[in-house]
Scaffold this active site. Structure first.
Site, PDB file in Angstrom:
ATOM      1  N   GLY A  31       0.431  -1.855  -0.602  1.00 13.07           N
ATOM      2  CA  GLY A  31      -0.256   0.207  -0.161  1.00 13.07           C
ATOM      3  C   GLY A  31       1.159   1.457  -0.050  1.00 13.07           C
ATOM      4  N   GLY A  36       5.812   4.197  -9.320  1.00  9.84           N
ATOM      5  CA  GLY A  36       6.108   2.722  -9.214  1.00  9.84           C
ATOM      6  C   GLY A  36       4.760   1.432  -9.305  1.00  9.84           C
ATOM      7  N   HIS A  37       4.310   1.603  -8.440  1.00 11.18           N
ATOM      8  CA  HIS A  37       3.076   0.480  -8.083  1.00 11.18           C
ATOM      9  C   HIS A  37       2.559   0.546  -8.620  1.00 11.18           C
ATOM     10  CE1 HIS A  37       3.960   0.907  -3.544  1.00 11.18           C
ATOM     11  NE2 HIS A  37       4.111   0.035  -3.646  1.00 11.18           N
ATOM     12  N   GLN A 155      14.218  -9.252  -3.759  1.00 14.56           N
ATOM     13  CA  GLN A 155      13.435  -9.258  -3.334  1.00 14.56           C
ATOM     14  C   GLN A 155      12.682 -10.656  -4.637  1.00 14.56           C
ATOM     15  OE1 GLN A 155       9.533  -7.627  -1.000  1.00 14.56           O
ATOM     16  NE2 GLN A 155       9.088  -7.178  -3.599  1.00 14.56           N
ATOM     17  N   VAL A 178      10.885   2.840 -10.743  1.00 10.11           N
ATOM     18  CA  VAL A 178      10.475   4.261 -11.229  1.00 10.11           C
ATOM     19  C   VAL A 178      10.970   5.156 -10.544  1.00 10.11           C
ATOM     20  CG1 VAL A 178       7.839   5.688 -11.603  1.00 10.11           C
ATOM     21  CG2 VAL A 178       8.239   4.000 -12.196  1.00 10.11           C
TER      22      VAL A 178
HETATM   23  P1  AMP Z   1       5.813  -2.007  -1.284  1.00 10.61           P
HETATM   24  O1  AMP Z   1       4.739  -2.097  -1.635  1.00 10.61           O
HETATM   25  O2  AMP Z   1       6.626  -1.254  -1.451  1.00 10.61           O
HETATM   26  O3  AMP Z   1       6.285  -3.555  -0.704  1.00 10.61           O
HETATM   27  O4  AMP Z   1       6.284  -2.504  -3.295  1.00 10.61           O
HETATM   28  C1  AMP Z   1       5.477  -3.477  -3.954  1.00 10.61           C
HETATM   29  C2  AMP Z   1       5.813  -3.780  -5.173  1.00 10.61           C
HETATM   30  O5  AMP Z   1       5.869  -2.414  -5.976  1.00 10.61           O
HETATM   31  C3  AMP Z   1       6.877  -4.168  -5.300  1.00 10.61           C
HETATM   32  O6  AMP Z   1       7.405  -5.483  -6.525  1.00 10.61           O
HETATM   33  C4  AMP Z   1       8.421  -3.364  -5.634  1.00 10.61           C
HETATM   34  O7  AMP Z   1       9.266  -3.781  -5.547  1.00 10.61           O
HETATM   35  C5  AMP Z   1       7.500  -2.484  -6.231  1.00 10.61           C
HETATM   36  N1  AMP Z   1       8.043  -1.000  -6.157  1.00 10.61           N
HETATM   37  C6  AMP Z   1       8.675  -0.472  -5.341  1.00 10.61           C
HETATM   38  N2  AMP Z   1       8.795   1.140  -5.784  1.00 10.61           N
HETATM   39  C7  AMP Z   1       9.052   0.794  -7.071  1.00 10.61           C
HETATM   40  C8  AMP Z   1       9.478   1.414  -7.858  1.00 10.61           C
HETATM   41  N3  AMP Z   1      10.201   2.622  -7.607  1.00 10.61           N
HETATM   42  N4  AMP Z   1       9.656   0.924  -8.968  1.00 10.61           N
HETATM   43  C9  AMP Z   1       9.210   0.297  -9.665  1.00 10.61           C
HETATM   44  N5  AMP Z   1       8.425  -0.687  -8.545  1.00 10.61           N
HETATM   45  C10 AMP Z   1       8.633  -0.718  -7.241  1.00 10.61           C
END
Ligand code: AMP
Length: 286
Positions: A31, A36-37, A155, A178
């Site tokens: 969340g 990026g998400h 990860q 991103v």
């Molecule tokens: P998180 O909510 O931080 O656990 O991230 C969820 C997913 O979004 C994971 O696969 C992360 O690698 C991806 N993610 C987080 N930040 C970015 C970003 N800046 N660009 C691309 N994917 C991202």
């Protein structure tokens, strides 16, 4: 977009999509969604008919002194972003729904090798928490594809290994990081930074970029490059966790023959821990 909070509702919604002949994509998140998400969800929407996103701040992957309590929870805004990005179903379970018998009783999935060192070294148990929750989500949704960000490079490597080692019939897709205009990798944890810290953090990607440029131009003394890089980052006021050059495919130490490399960094800005990386291939003749 439908939102469900129980495994039973999730399975029913996915079963209906399957009955309609749709293929399924999963985007797991914690969340506080940013661009990026959204890029992951958009990618999923291009590839499959039915996109499931999950929002779950997974206590199992946080250490006792980490930011579980204060982790930003912004469900209403997250739903808007997911709808815009093309998500059909949101799964937003409670901790009790995910771990009905408590976390201490939960079966743990441990991926060996690639989960050790780097973030696995400084966050003991972190990747066990990640591989366990991702395995549970994969079993609940049984997606055809699942999309993760390269921002969390280790990860992604852990999840690719998990799926291969346990023969899960799921295609794992890694999406490029991103970034903000100044190069900072977007992260939910950037919200913890004050204005002075926010102004300083573009130095992280600049340092990675400089190191990658030097290596592509022929520099091969990795230990010296790392010392220099750490000095640069510490000079900018950050406290280092690690800065390493590794093989891009399996994160093992680099040998002279390796051409696909990744530089990974983790550091503290005040109490906020940030990670970033840059993956690249050595050009012909370099
Ligand atoms: P998180 O909510 O931080 O656990 O991230 C969820 C997913 O979004 C994971 O696969 C992360 O690698 C991806 N993610 C987080 N930040 C970015 C970003 N800046 N660009 C691309 N994917 C991202």
């Amino acid at each position: 977009m439908n939102t469900v909070t129980t495994v039973r509702e999730l399975r029913a919604a996915v079963a209906q999509a399957r009955a309609e002949g749709k293929d399924i994509g999963l985007v797991p998140t914690m969340g506080n969604l940013h661009a990026g998400h959204a890029a992951l969800v958009e990618k999923a929407a291009q590839r499959v008919d039915f996109v499931v996103a999950s929002i779950f701040v997974n206590p199992l992957q946080f250490g006792p002194k980490e930011d579980l309590e204060g982790y930003p929870r912004t469900l209403a805004a997250d739903k808007e972003r997911l709808i815009e990005a093309g998500c059909q179903l949101l799964f937003a379970p409670s901790v009790e729904e995910m771990y009905p018998d408590g976390m201490a009783a939960q079966t743990i999935v441990h991926v060996s090798g690639v989960s050790e060192g780097l973030c696995g070294g400084s966050r003991p148990g972190h990747f066990d928490g990640v591989s366990t929750v991702v395995t549970k989500l994969f079993q609940m949704v049984q997606p055809d594809i699942a999309i993760f960000g390269q921002k969390d490079y280790q990860q992604l490597a852990v999840i690719r290994t998990l799926v291969r080692d346990l023969n899960m019939p799921i295609q794992i897709i890694g999406e490029p990081t991103v970034r903000a205009d100044d190069g900072l990798a977007l992260s939910s944890r950037n919200g913890y930074l004050d204005a002075t810290q926010r102004a300083a953090v573009p130095a992280i990607y600049q340092c990675l970029h400089q190191m990658a440029t030097a290596i592509k131009a022929g520099a091969r003394d990795y230990p010296a490059l790392i010392v220099e890089g750490k000095q640069q980052l510490e000079g900018a006021g950050f406290r280092m966790d690690y800065l390493e050059v590794r093989r891009a495919d399996n994160l093992r130490p680099v040998t002279a023959e390796d051409r696909n490399l990744v530089i990974l960094v983790a550091l503290f800005v005040g109490t906020t821990r940030l990670i970033d990386n840059i993956a690249f291939e050595l050009p012909e003749g370099a």
